[in-house]
Design an enzyme around this catalytic site. Structure first.
Site, PDB file in Angstrom:
ATOM      1  N   GLU A 442       0.818  -1.213   0.000  1.00  0.00           N
ATOM      2  CA  GLU A 442       0.000   0.000   0.000  1.00  0.00           C
ATOM      3  C   GLU A 442       0.855   1.268   0.000  1.00  0.00           C
ATOM      4  O   GLU A 442       0.576   2.233   0.710  1.00  0.00           O
ATOM      5  CB  GLU A 442      -0.959  -0.003   1.193  1.00  0.00           C
ATOM      6  N   GLU A 517      -4.325  -8.764   0.011  1.00  0.00           N
ATOM      7  CA  GLU A 517      -4.832  -8.501   1.358  1.00  0.00           C
ATOM      8  C   GLU A 517      -6.345  -8.500   1.269  1.00  0.00           C
ATOM      9  O   GLU A 517      -6.926  -7.760   0.467  1.00  0.00           O
ATOM     10  CB  GLU A 517      -4.308  -7.174   1.895  1.00  0.00           C
TER      11      GLU A 517
END
Length: 852
Positions: A442, A517
């Site tokens: 991220e 994720e």
């Protein structure tokens, strides 16, 4: 005091200081005269001081008042007091600069010093120090001379000590200063020499650190090819060095051998490239994780000068855009979890047995993969994954140049990114368990116009160091990543929390995708009170810092477990998933802050006790028959006759539910489950936190008028009963049960025994509301109490204490063996008003240590 008195005082003070400084007996390093290489665990007898210590890097510094301890060590878990005593609650500091992300535990500065001697026979050897990890920003000196600085707390690093060392009776001192400036991490980092330290002793001509690289260009049971590239270096003049490489099969039998001679010289790395053909091979897989070894021997003038063993597996991996992940030609659905590196009450200290227990719990659930979120892991974890058949996404960074925290990795990125990434790959690339390299999680650059340039640079480094594996990055805004071309810079498109993109045909047409994720349900083990929606039975304050286990609470940018699984079932081209997370971890207690100090995301709590979601994942991931009743508590006094929602997780054909022997009917799943209607992206998701549960589910549900007694589920498949589960109304606590995971542990100073503490009623039923204080004591000198916990994210008792409350009837105590000690050790658990309970383990002599 006159001048002579002052001089006399200073003279005696100096003598006293020298005597005091030498009061700590140095560790005498023992070397074998015949061994060409020795890798010595250097964890014992370090002096530690938390806080600044001017001059502690100098040889004559007096550290006699410092604490003596063994590694691995995490000082942060012990609770460093903050400047405001009123802000402290146990070890936790509500005003900690680490804040909720760092579990309200303070870092700061810490010093370690180790004094040791080397025998005269060590002269002429090449001697280096290897740190598996040091958190963080370490400065290392040897005998007062600085060796270097290493900022990143998660990568391994080494220094050559040879020019600085003394021999015989002269002392050597290693000093390490660590500087944990907070906030430096979005989760609990720990602080200290939390991984192993090794002294590596070789001859002047030797194999370089991480100097073997084993690949399997062809991996078939009837035709395998193994390539071994070995880097040999020399501290001295040019010499002819002969490298003999032997391949040993899993039984230890030699199956191939090659020998090559080249010239090696000072400061040069000489690569030897050897290829072996095997007419038969045992392939590494998740079901058969068999390991071969490449034994490398270097000779100069006929004399053996180095010997080095490299475990490896023979296997072939492939990702296909339309079909997913293949291992040895067979499609394998990646059923993985993400995990941070802490071990609950043990903090970040890297204990192999702690990792092994976690992996055993995950494997029993049907899990076959692990993502090392969001940093390179301890080497022991990867060794275990190799041995246990766990696929690994090995991840390097949570931040690139653009920080997420004030003192994040961005301040080191320009100077250190290539070094750290290279370090991770060179150390880890021989592990057959690793199937993907992740260059970031991220990262903010992932949704910026120029982020693909950084991604390309990092991916090129990975391909240079290991062209056999593909590269991914976990993208939290995947539609933006597509918009800015970030996805094109990756071999595999890592998608976080956006299952609608699985069905996006334009993206599917050009990308191999993986759910890097997924899910992110938040709940508290044993908590069932708040059930949103019509007909809820119990609705306390929804802001209370505990969350129901009904798989209904998740951040607005996420999904619950069942929605994600349905989306994956509808997209078989997705290689698999990594669920956030396998275990609750310290820090990041979404959606709460103080007083919560650990996460709610885990499928298991910080003790490793399963939540109800564990059985959901087991029902969809495992082939073993599963039936599980939620709630796992049937104590609802005051709600007699009111409707209690009952869910069943199962992989059976049908389930019949009984209350006190009376059937409440049988149910089964519909033949087809439609795609779930989900928010398109994190950016367009509604509230930042929602209990909404909409669309189809992968559980069976009843609404049961409460009556105390026995609730039982009977699961059948093809008409036969395959599994049952029941929950009973429990009475008051009457006794303590202690369940030890292993009756024997090794006297290594690092082996662990986990003891589950359960409060039960007179009939042996778990008391789901019991929160009694439990006091622990240890009898025996071969082990100590290393940690206590109960899985409550809001509990502020010390993890390092001798007492802890039960939480929903459960608690945990961890015993750690002492070094070079054996014998019986008994743990006693005491609760006011109840009989004491005892559990005894045997600490046995350690098995011979394997070469690192």
């Amino acid at each position: 005091m006159n001048k002579n008195q002052i001089l006399l005082f200073l003279t005696f003070s100096a003598i006293a200081a020298n005597l005091s400084a030498s009061a700590q007996s140095p560790v005498a390093v023992t070397l074998s005269a015949d061994a060409p290489r020795q890798t010595i665990l250097f964890d014992r007898t370090w002096q530690f001081h938390q806080g600044e210590a001017a001059g502690a890097d100098q040889l004559g510094f007096d550290d006699s008042s410092w604490r003596t301890l063994d590694l691995p060590h995490d000082w942060m878990i012990e609770g460093v007091p903050g400047p405001d005593p009123s802000a402290m609650d146990g070890p936790f500091d509500s005003k900690s600069p680490a804040s909720f992300g760092g579990a309200y535990l303070n870092g700061g500065i810490g010093w370690y010093r180790k004094t040791f001697t080397l025998p005269e026979s060590a002269r002429g050897r090449h001697i280096s120090i290897l740190f598996d990890g040091a958190y963080m920003d370490s400065d290392v000196t040897c005998n007062g001379q600085k060796l270097g600085n290493h900022p990143y707390g998660y990568t391994s690093f080494s220094y050559d000590l040879t020019p600085l060392l003394k021999y015989g009776n002269e002392k050597n001192v290693l000093a390490v200063r660590l500087n944990v400036v907070q906030p430096c991490s979005r989760w609990y980092s720990g602080a200290g020499l939390y991984r192993h330290v090794w002294l590596v002793v070789t001859r002047p001509v030797h194999i370089e650190l991480w100097g073997t690289y084993v690949t399997t260009p062809k991996a078939e049971a009837t035709d395998a090819q193994v390539n071994v590239v070995t880097q040999v270096v020399s501290d001295g003049s040019v010499a002819d060095a002969t490298l003999t490489t032997m391949l040993l099969d899993p039984s230890g039998k030699e199956v191939a051998r090659k020998e090559d001679t080249q010239k090696v010289g000072r400061g040069l790395i000489t690569p030897y490239n050897q290829t072996f053909s095997l007419p038969t091979a045992q392939l590494w897989s998740t079901e058969t994780p068999v390991l071969y070894r490449a034994v490398s021997e270097v000779r100069v003038g006929g004399t053996l000068v180095d010997s080095y063993s490299t475990p490896f597996g023979i296997r072939h991996i492939e990702f296909k855009k339309d079909e997913g992940f293949f291992l040895n030609g067979q499609r394998v659905q990646i059923k993985g979890v993400c995990d941070h590196h802490d071990l609950g009450c043990l903090g970040s200290a890297a204990y192999k047995r702690g990792f092994e227990r976690q992996l055993q719990i995950l494997k029993a659930m049907g899990c076959n993969a692990l993502r090392t979120s969001h940093n390179p892991p301890s080497p022991e974890l990867l060794d275990l994954c190799d041995r246990m058949g766990i696929l690994v996404m090995d991840e390097c960074f949570d931040e690139w140049k653009l920080n997420k925290t004030k003192f994040g990795y961005g301040r080191f990125f320009d100077d250190w990114a290539e070094k750290d990434l290279t370090s991770m790959i060179e150390r880890d690339r021989n592990h057959p368990s690793i199937i993907l390299w992740s260059i970031g999680n991220e990262v903010t650059e992932g949704f910026r116009p120029d982020g693909n340039k950084v991604a390309t640079m990092l991916q090129d480094i990975v391909h240079r160091e290991d062209p056999t594996r593909l590269v991914t990055s976990a993208c939290q805004q995947p539609y933006h990543s597509v918009q800015y071309g970030f996805d094109k810079a990756l071999d595999i498109f890592g998608v976080n929390y956006t299952p609608t993109i699985y069905q996006d045909q334009a993206v599917h047409a050009r990308e191999i995708m993986i759910a890097s994720e997924a899910a992110s349900t938040v709940d508290t083990r044993g908590t069932y009170a708040y059930v949103p929606g019509p007909g809820n039975t119990v609705a306390p304050d929804p802001k209370a810092p505990q969350l129901t286990c009904y798989d209904q609470w998740f951040p607005g940018w996420a999904t619950n477990a069942q929605q994600e699984e349905i989306a994956l079932q509808k997209a078989p081209w997705i290689s698999g998933e990594f669920v956030w997370t396998g275990f609750d971890y310290l820090g990041e207690p979404t959606p709460y802050k103080w007083p919560s100090r650990s996460s709610y995301f885990g499928i298991n709590d910080t003790c490793g006790f399963p939540k109800d979601r564990y059985y959901f994942y087991k029902s969809v991931w495992s082939s073993q028959p599963v039936v599980h009743i939620l709630p796992a508590s049937w104590n609802w006094a005051g709600f007699e006759g009111k409707e209690i929602p009952v869910w069943i997780y199962t992989n059976a054909d049908s389930v019949e539910l009984f209350l006190n022997g009376q059937s409440l009917g049988a149910k089964k799943f519909p033949e087809d489950v439609e795609t779930v209607d989900l928010p398109a992206t994190r950016e367009t998701a509604g509230s930042p936190f929602t209990p909404d549960h909409q669309g189809p589910s992968l559980h069976l549900a009843w609404s049961v008028p409460y009556a105390p007694g026995v609730l039982k589920a009977v699961a059948t498949k093809n008409g036969a009963v395959v599994a049952t589960d029941e929950v009973d109304t429990a009475g008051d606590p009457a006794k303590i049960l202690l369940d030890v995971d292993r009756s024997q542990i090794e006297g290594t100073g690092q082996d662990l025994a986990y003891i589950k503490v359960t409060l039960v009623d007179k009939d042996g039923h778990v008391c789901p509301n019991a929160d009694n204080e439990i006091k622990f004591s240890v009898d025996g000198s071969a082990a100590t109490l290393a940690g206590v916990d109960n899985g409550d994210p809001t509990n502020h008792e010390s993890f390092q204490g001798t007492q802890h409350k039960a939480f929903h009837g459960l608690a945990l105590a961890v015993l750690k063996s002492c070094d070079d000690a054996t014998g019986a050790v008994t743990l006693t658990a005491s609760v006011d008003g109840l009989p004491d309970a005892q559990a005894t383990i045997q600490v046995i002599p350690p098995a011979p240590a394997a070469q690192k």
